[in-house]
Each structure stands twice: as structure tokens, then as C-alpha cells.
Scaffold this motif. Structure first.
Motif, PDB file in Angstrom:
ATOM      1  N   ALA A 126       0.901  -1.138   0.034  1.00  0.00           N
ATOM      2  CA  ALA A 126      -0.024  -0.085  -0.125  1.00  0.00           C
ATOM      3  C   ALA A 126       0.715   1.071   0.052  1.00  0.00           C
ATOM      4  CB  ALA A 126      -1.115  -0.144   1.238  1.00  0.00           C
ATOM      5  N   LEU A 127       2.255   1.050   0.104  1.00  0.00           N
ATOM      6  CA  LEU A 127       3.055   2.148   0.148  1.00  0.00           C
ATOM      7  C   LEU A 127       3.617   2.555  -1.173  1.00  0.00           C
ATOM      8  CD1 LEU A 127       5.335   0.724   3.001  1.00  0.00           C
ATOM      9  CD2 LEU A 127       3.399   2.292   3.378  1.00  0.00           C
ATOM     10  N   GLU A 128       3.307   1.836  -2.026  1.00  0.00           N
ATOM     11  CA  GLU A 128       3.845   2.093  -3.397  1.00  0.00           C
ATOM     12  C   GLU A 128       3.481   3.480  -3.979  1.00  0.00           C
ATOM     13  OE1 GLU A 128       6.193  -0.137  -4.589  1.00  0.00           O
ATOM     14  OE2 GLU A 128       5.868  -0.745  -2.534  1.00  0.00           O
ATOM     15  N   HIS A 129       4.288   4.072  -4.999  1.00  0.00           N
ATOM     16  CA  HIS A 129       3.989   4.931  -6.041  1.00  0.00           C
ATOM     17  C   HIS A 129       2.627   4.830  -6.911  1.00  0.00           C
ATOM     18  CE1 HIS A 129       4.589   7.819  -9.264  1.00  0.00           C
ATOM     19  NE2 HIS A 129       5.238   8.835  -8.274  1.00  0.00           N
ATOM     20  N   ARG A 130       2.025   5.743  -7.200  1.00  0.00           N
ATOM     21  CA  ARG A 130       0.674   5.476  -7.860  1.00  0.00           C
ATOM     22  C   ARG A 130       0.853   4.797  -9.180  1.00  0.00           C
ATOM     23  NH1 ARG A 130      -3.333   6.808  -5.046  1.00  0.00           N
ATOM     24  NH2 ARG A 130      -4.004   5.070  -6.108  1.00  0.00           N
ATOM     25  N   ALA A 131       2.183   5.049  -9.971  1.00  0.00           N
ATOM     26  CA  ALA A 131       2.667   4.272 -10.954  1.00  0.00           C
ATOM     27  C   ALA A 131       2.226   2.667 -10.839  1.00  0.00           C
ATOM     28  CB  ALA A 131       4.030   4.598 -11.676  1.00  0.00           C
ATOM     29  N   VAL A 132       2.710   2.322  -9.501  1.00  0.00           N
ATOM     30  CA  VAL A 132       2.494   0.850  -9.315  1.00  0.00           C
ATOM     31  C   VAL A 132       1.072   0.483  -9.063  1.00  0.00           C
ATOM     32  CG1 VAL A 132       3.148  -0.916  -7.678  1.00  0.00           C
ATOM     33  CG2 VAL A 132       4.887   0.502  -8.715  1.00  0.00           C
ATOM     34  N   LEU A 133       0.592   1.361  -8.266  1.00  0.00           N
ATOM     35  CA  LEU A 133      -0.765   1.028  -7.701  1.00  0.00           C
ATOM     36  C   LEU A 133      -1.969   1.212  -8.777  1.00  0.00           C
ATOM     37  CD1 LEU A 133      -0.687   3.046  -4.522  1.00  0.00           C
ATOM     38  CD2 LEU A 133      -0.678   0.638  -4.781  1.00  0.00           C
ATOM     39  N   ASP A 134      -1.639   2.094  -9.841  1.00  0.00           N
ATOM     40  CA  ASP A 134      -2.482   2.061 -10.847  1.00  0.00           C
ATOM     41  C   ASP A 134      -2.399   1.280 -11.977  1.00  0.00           C
ATOM     42  OD1 ASP A 134      -3.628   4.403  -9.212  1.00  0.00           O
ATOM     43  OD2 ASP A 134      -3.197   5.711 -10.541  1.00  0.00           O
ATOM     44  N   SER A 135      -1.233   0.806 -11.977  1.00  0.00           N
ATOM     45  CA  SER A 135      -0.844  -0.274 -13.252  1.00  0.00           C
ATOM     46  C   SER A 135      -1.449  -1.615 -12.686  1.00  0.00           C
ATOM     47  CB  SER A 135       0.622  -0.583 -13.211  1.00  0.00           C
ATOM     48  OG  SER A 135       1.255   0.582 -14.023  1.00  0.00           O
ATOM     49  N   THR A 136      -1.353  -1.901 -11.454  1.00  0.00           N
ATOM     50  CA  THR A 136      -1.842  -3.175 -10.747  1.00  0.00           C
ATOM     51  C   THR A 136      -3.622  -2.902 -10.984  1.00  0.00           C
ATOM     52  OG1 THR A 136      -1.595  -2.441  -8.407  1.00  0.00           O
ATOM     53  CG2 THR A 136      -0.069  -3.872  -9.418  1.00  0.00           C
ATOM     54  N   ALA A 137      -4.075  -1.811 -10.633  1.00  0.00           N
ATOM     55  CA  ALA A 137      -5.569  -1.630 -10.517  1.00  0.00           C
ATOM     56  C   ALA A 137      -5.966  -1.702 -12.004  1.00  0.00           C
ATOM     57  CB  ALA A 137      -5.702  -0.315 -10.169  1.00  0.00           C
ATOM     58  N   TRP A 138      -5.077  -1.549 -13.093  1.00  0.00           N
ATOM     59  CA  TRP A 138      -5.597  -1.695 -14.462  1.00  0.00           C
ATOM     60  C   TRP A 138      -5.326  -3.096 -14.757  1.00  0.00           C
ATOM     61  CZ3 TRP A 138      -3.336  -4.136 -18.768  1.00  0.00           C
ATOM     62  CH2 TRP A 138      -4.106  -4.082 -19.915  1.00  0.00           C
ATOM     63  N   LEU A 139      -4.467  -3.780 -14.176  1.00  0.00           N
ATOM     64  CA  LEU A 139      -4.285  -5.354 -14.302  1.00  0.00           C
ATOM     65  C   LEU A 139      -5.800  -5.913 -13.778  1.00  0.00           C
ATOM     66  CD1 LEU A 139      -0.615  -5.511 -13.992  1.00  0.00           C
ATOM     67  CD2 LEU A 139      -1.944  -6.499 -16.023  1.00  0.00           C
ATOM     68  N   GLU A 140      -6.154  -5.539 -12.574  1.00  0.00           N
ATOM     69  CA  GLU A 140      -7.267  -6.126 -12.065  1.00  0.00           C
ATOM     70  C   GLU A 140      -8.475  -5.881 -12.983  1.00  0.00           C
ATOM     71  OE1 GLU A 140      -8.269  -4.557  -8.022  1.00  0.00           O
ATOM     72  OE2 GLU A 140      -5.949  -4.677  -7.662  1.00  0.00           O
ATOM     73  N   THR A 141      -8.623  -5.045 -13.883  1.00  0.00           N
ATOM     74  CA  THR A 141      -9.702  -4.847 -14.884  1.00  0.00           C
ATOM     75  C   THR A 141      -9.640  -5.947 -15.831  1.00  0.00           C
ATOM     76  OG1 THR A 141      -8.611  -3.381 -16.377  1.00  0.00           O
ATOM     77  CG2 THR A 141     -10.121  -2.276 -14.403  1.00  0.00           C
ATOM     78  N   GLN A 142      -8.225  -6.361 -16.045  1.00  0.00           N
ATOM     79  CA  GLN A 142      -8.058  -7.332 -17.057  1.00  0.00           C
ATOM     80  C   GLN A 142      -8.042  -8.969 -16.195  1.00  0.00           C
ATOM     81  OE1 GLN A 142      -7.327  -6.282 -20.327  1.00  0.00           O
ATOM     82  NE2 GLN A 142      -8.306  -4.626 -19.089  1.00  0.00           N
ATOM     83  N   GLY A 143      -8.475  -8.956 -15.234  1.00  0.00           N
ATOM     84  CA  GLY A 143      -8.829 -10.225 -14.599  1.00  0.00           C
ATOM     85  C   GLY A 143      -7.789 -10.813 -13.735  1.00  0.00           C
ATOM     86  N   PHE A 144      -6.624 -10.003 -13.414  1.00  0.00           N
ATOM     87  CA  PHE A 144      -5.923 -10.194 -12.414  1.00  0.00           C
ATOM     88  C   PHE A 144      -6.241  -9.746 -11.099  1.00  0.00           C
ATOM     89  CE2 PHE A 144      -3.675  -9.942 -16.367  1.00  0.00           C
ATOM     90  CZ  PHE A 144      -2.550 -10.887 -16.413  1.00  0.00           C
ATOM     91  N   ALA A 145      -5.787 -10.467  -9.966  1.00  0.00           N
ATOM     92  CA  ALA A 145      -6.090 -10.174  -8.505  1.00  0.00           C
ATOM     93  C   ALA A 145      -4.782  -9.548  -7.803  1.00  0.00           C
ATOM     94  CB  ALA A 145      -6.638 -11.334  -7.893  1.00  0.00           C
ATOM     95  N   THR A 146      -5.029  -8.677  -7.013  1.00  0.00           N
ATOM     96  CA  THR A 146      -3.693  -7.993  -6.381  1.00  0.00           C
ATOM     97  C   THR A 146      -3.851  -8.029  -4.745  1.00  0.00           C
ATOM     98  OG1 THR A 146      -3.721  -6.335  -7.897  1.00  0.00           O
ATOM     99  CG2 THR A 146      -2.290  -5.885  -6.116  1.00  0.00           C
ATOM    100  N   THR A 147      -2.947  -8.356  -4.120  1.00  0.00           N
ATOM    101  CA  THR A 147      -2.903  -8.269  -2.654  1.00  0.00           C
ATOM    102  C   THR A 147      -1.720  -7.131  -2.211  1.00  0.00           C
ATOM    103  OG1 THR A 147      -3.400 -10.625  -2.344  1.00  0.00           O
ATOM    104  CG2 THR A 147      -2.259  -9.697  -0.438  1.00  0.00           C
ATOM    105  N   HIS A 148      -2.126  -6.282  -1.311  1.00  0.00           N
ATOM    106  CA  HIS A 148      -1.522  -5.312  -0.766  1.00  0.00           C
ATOM    107  C   HIS A 148      -0.968  -5.499   0.570  1.00  0.00           C
ATOM    108  CE1 HIS A 148      -4.008  -3.211  -3.898  1.00  0.00           C
ATOM    109  NE2 HIS A 148      -2.720  -2.534  -4.184  1.00  0.00           N
TER     110      HIS A 148
END
Ligand SMILES: *Cc1c(COP(=O)(O)O)cnc(C)c1O
Length: 409
Positions: A126-148
Motif C-alpha cells: 500500500a506504500l507504493e507510488h501511484r505508477a505501481v498502484l494504478d498499473s496493478t489496478a488496471w491489471l485487475e480490470t483484466q482479470g488479475f487479482a492484487t494483494t497489498h
């Protein structure tokens, strides 16, 4: 409430009136926002000039048929070597990008899409830069799951917490080396074996550590993102270090002329790359000198800050790089403090979120409440900061905090 620090607003106004941008710099202003961007080292700026005009090596590095192209290509090659040395890597492992945001996008999207047959799970913090958080958020729209992964109370990602987040289906883990808001250092070398055991790929956002710490500790990572403008180079250029065979696997995110092994198409900006290469060389050459200088300034700033009542250091005072200090002043609004300070350029969180009044996601992730987050400012400094500037800023901050509290009462 203004969206921008007063300093910026002021200088743009005087710009419009007084003409050239070179006249804008306020001689009395003190720049303590190195984590947002560093000034370009003058030697780096001179190098960049050699690759622009008709008397310089302005050619397209991809032009293999003439000397103009060869000269540019040679410069790109030496810069690649410099950046590789900084990252304890091989030159062929360096992929030029437009900055760390693009490098991070390529790393996370490229690796997740390459490995989607092996799993769908991504781990980050949860401490990451937005570039990381928003890239993984986009990947979630593509069917991936993220754990922070949750940090501990000091803002550290521990092996224990990382282990709990990893699953057999984890394919990519992304962690930052040095936090851009608190300066907290993640022990990547200790966490890397866990990621490897799990069979996942490790990406490290090394932007803030590159100019401050040796990259040897993170060299085992599969992918490393860095940015020139956080290490005394120009804005608009960065690099992704991609290890060995992974280069053939990574899914490109920009398509075109096939530059950079097809991983990042687009004409290479020779001047930017030469600048980043020179900046990387200076960082290595000056590592000890810069570190000593910044450590002394850090001690000095801490002494000033400690004389103010109701101050708390955010993150961990010990496990922190000198040169990034986030503190909260109880009962003082950060936005009000920055406006009142005027000529001292600091930040109330990361520059990328300073247009919003939302509290810093990093400080909230550390478990602080909204009040504390909104009363926090970050001081960051480096190679060109002087002891006199730290003293003046320290005195001004103390005076201003006291005055704001008196008004608030
Ligand atoms: C600045 C920064 C980035 C983004 O880098 P750009 O080159 O500006 O895109 C990513 N991560 C961290 C930790 C940063 O501080």
C-alpha cells in the motif's frame, strides 16, 4: 486553499511578467523537494547539449547507414553501460523508457501478461507510488487479482507479512526500495528469496534509492525501474532493467519500430539518454561525497525539527535514508504551513497527489489518522542543498509553526 505551493504560483506569475524562465528562480527561495525532482547537474546539462544541434551528434541512433547515426548510437551505448554499472547489471539488460512511470507500466503489465498462464495473482504494498498502484489496478480490470502487503508500524515490509500475501498463483511481486514520502528503506535482499521460492518475478521501484544507496542489495531483482530526474538527470527519461531470459518474455506495451529489443519502440532520445548516463556516472563517482553531505544536512534538519513542540517523524527515524524526512506538526495544516512558508519549497506528500487535498495514501497505510496525515510535510534535499539553507528553512519552519498554532488557538 491553493492547489500548488505558493512558490510555484509566484514564480510562474513573475515569469509571465519578466520574460525568460531563467529569470524566474527566486534567489531567496530554498528548494527542499528533491524527492519530487532534482536539479540537473550542470555537467549533465552540458553533455546533453552535445546531442542536439547541427554541430553535435544529433543523428538518429537507429540510422545504421551513416556516421551521424553511429555517433548517436555510440553515445547511447556508453550511457547504457553507465546505467548498467549503476544497477550492477549488463548493458543489454537496460531498456530505455520515458521515465519510471513507463518503466513500471512495462514491468508490471509486461510481466503479468507474459505469465498469465502461470497464475493471476500480483503482490505489492500500500506504500507504493501511484505508477505501481494504478498499473496493478488496471491489471485487475483484466482479470488479475492484487494483494497489498501491510507494512508494520514503522512502514517496513517484513518477510512475515510478505509470506502471508504470497500464493502459489502469485506471478509478480512489486516493492519499492526507498519510499518517496518517508524515506523508509525496504530490505529487498531479505525479501527476494521468498519471492523466488514462490516462483514469482520481483520488480523493484528503485527511483528514490538510485542516487542515495548502492544498488547492489537489489540487483537480484528480475526488474528494476529508475528515473533520471530523481538522480540529477533530465526529466522524461528512465530505464527498466530486465534480467536475462525475461527480456524475451516480457510483453511490450508500446509498438512500433522495434527499438530496445522490441520491448520499447520509439526513436531513442539521444540527449536524454546521454544525460541519464552521465548522471548515473556522477552518482557512482560521488556516492560517498554526496552521502556524507546529505547525512550532515539531515542531522542538522533533525536538530531544528526536534526543537519544535508537537513534532513526530513519520515512518521510521532509523530505517530511513538521510535526505527524506516526513514530519507531522500537531494541530498545523500542512497546506497552510506550505503557503505561509512561501519561499521554502517542500511537499505535503508526493508531488503527484499534491493537486488533491486527499491525505497521503502512504501515511494512511502507516496507520496514521487523517489529521496526522494532513498535518505532515516532507523535506527532501541532496547534492546542491547547503547547510545555510537547512538552517534558514529550519528557523522559518519553527517560527511559522508557532505562529500558525497561535492563530489556530
Ligand atoms: C518519481 C517517482 C516515480 C515516477 O517516476 P517518473 O520518472 O517521474 O515517471 C515512481 N516511483 C517513485 C518512488 C518516484 O518517486
Amino acid at each position: 486553499m491553493t492547489d500548488m505551493p505558493l512558490l510555484q504560483a509566484d514564480s510562474s506569475i513573475s515569469c509571465a511578467i519578466s520574460g525568460p524562465a531563467t529569470q524566474c528562480a527566486n534567489r531567496d527561495a530554498i528548494y527542499l523537494d528533491y524527492a519530487a525532482t532534482t536539479p540537473v547537474d550542470p555537467a549533465v546539462a552540458r553533455t546533453m547539449n552535445d546531442f542536439l544541434t547541427v554541430d553535435g551528434a544529433f543523428g538518429n541512433p537507429a540510422s545504421a547507414t551513416h556516421a551521424f547515426g553511429h555517433a548517436a548510437s555510440e553515445a547511447v551505448g556508453s550511457a547504457r553501460q553507465e546505467v548498467a554499472s549503476l544497477l550492477f547489471s549488463q548493458p543489454e539488460e537496460i531498456i530505455w523508457t520515458s521515465g519510471a512511470t513507463e518503466a513500471i507500466n512495462l514491468a508490471l503489465k509486461g510481466a503479468a501478461l507474459a505469465r498469465q498462464e502461470c497464475g493471476d495473482h500480483i503482490v505489492t504494498s500500500a506504500l507504493e507510488h501511484r505508477a505501481v498502484l494504478d498499473s496493478t489496478a488496471w491489471l485487475e480490470t483484466q482479470g488479475f487479482a492484487t494483494t497489498h502487503v501491510k507494512p508494520d508500524g514503522t512502514g517496513t515490509i517484513t518477510a512475515e507479512n510478505l509470506s502471508k500475501a504470497l500464493r502459489p498463483s502469485t506471478i509478480v511481486v512489486s516493492l519499492m526500495h526507498v519510499n518517496n514520502e518517508t524515506g523508509t528503506v525496504t530490505d529487498i535482499a531479505a525479501l527476494e528469496p521468498l519471492v523466488r521460492q514462490c516462483g514469482a518475478l520481483l520488480h523493484v521501484d528503485a527511483v528514490q534509492g538510485a542516487a542515495r544507496l548502492s544498488m547492489e542489495d537489489i540487483a537480484a531483482a528480475d526488474m528494476i525501474s529508475i528515473s533520471a530526474h530523481k538522480m540529477y538527470g533530465p526529466k522524461g527519461v528512465g530505464a527498466l532493467r530486465v534480467r536475462g531470459r525475461l527480456r524475451a518474455e516480457l510483453v511490450p506495451q508500446i509498438h512500433g519500430g522495434g527499438q530496445e529489443l522490441g520491448l520499447r519502440s520509439g526513436t531513442l532520445p539521444t540527449h536524454q539518454i546521454a544525460g541519464m548516463g552521465h548522471a548515473a556516472r556522477l552518482v557512482r563517482q560521488r556516492r560517498t561525497t554526496d552521502a556524507k553531505h546529505v547525512r550532515a544536512l539531515d542531522r542538522r534538519l533533525c536538530a531544528h525539527v526536534d526543537r519544535i513542540e508537537g513534532v513526530e517523524v513519520n515512518g521510521d527515524r532509523q530505517h530511513r535514508v538521510p535526505g527524506i524526512l516526513s514530519v507531522s506538526f500537531a494541530g498545523v495544516e500542512a497546506e497552510a504551513l506550505m503557503v505561509a512558508l512561501g519561499g521554502v519549497a517542500i511537499s505535503s506528500g508526493s508531488a503527484c497527489t499534491s493537486a488533491e487535498i486527499e491525505p497521503s495514501h502512504v501515511l494512511l497505510a502507516l496507520g496514521y489518522d487523517t489529521d496526522r496525515a494532513l498535518s505532515s510535510v516532507r523535506f527532501s534535499f541532496g547534492r546542491f542543498t547547503t547547510a545555510r539553507e537547512i538552517d534558514r528553512a529550519g528557523q522559518l519552519v519553527r517560527k511559522t509553526v508557532t505562529a500558525l498554532r497561535r492563530i489556530g488557538r
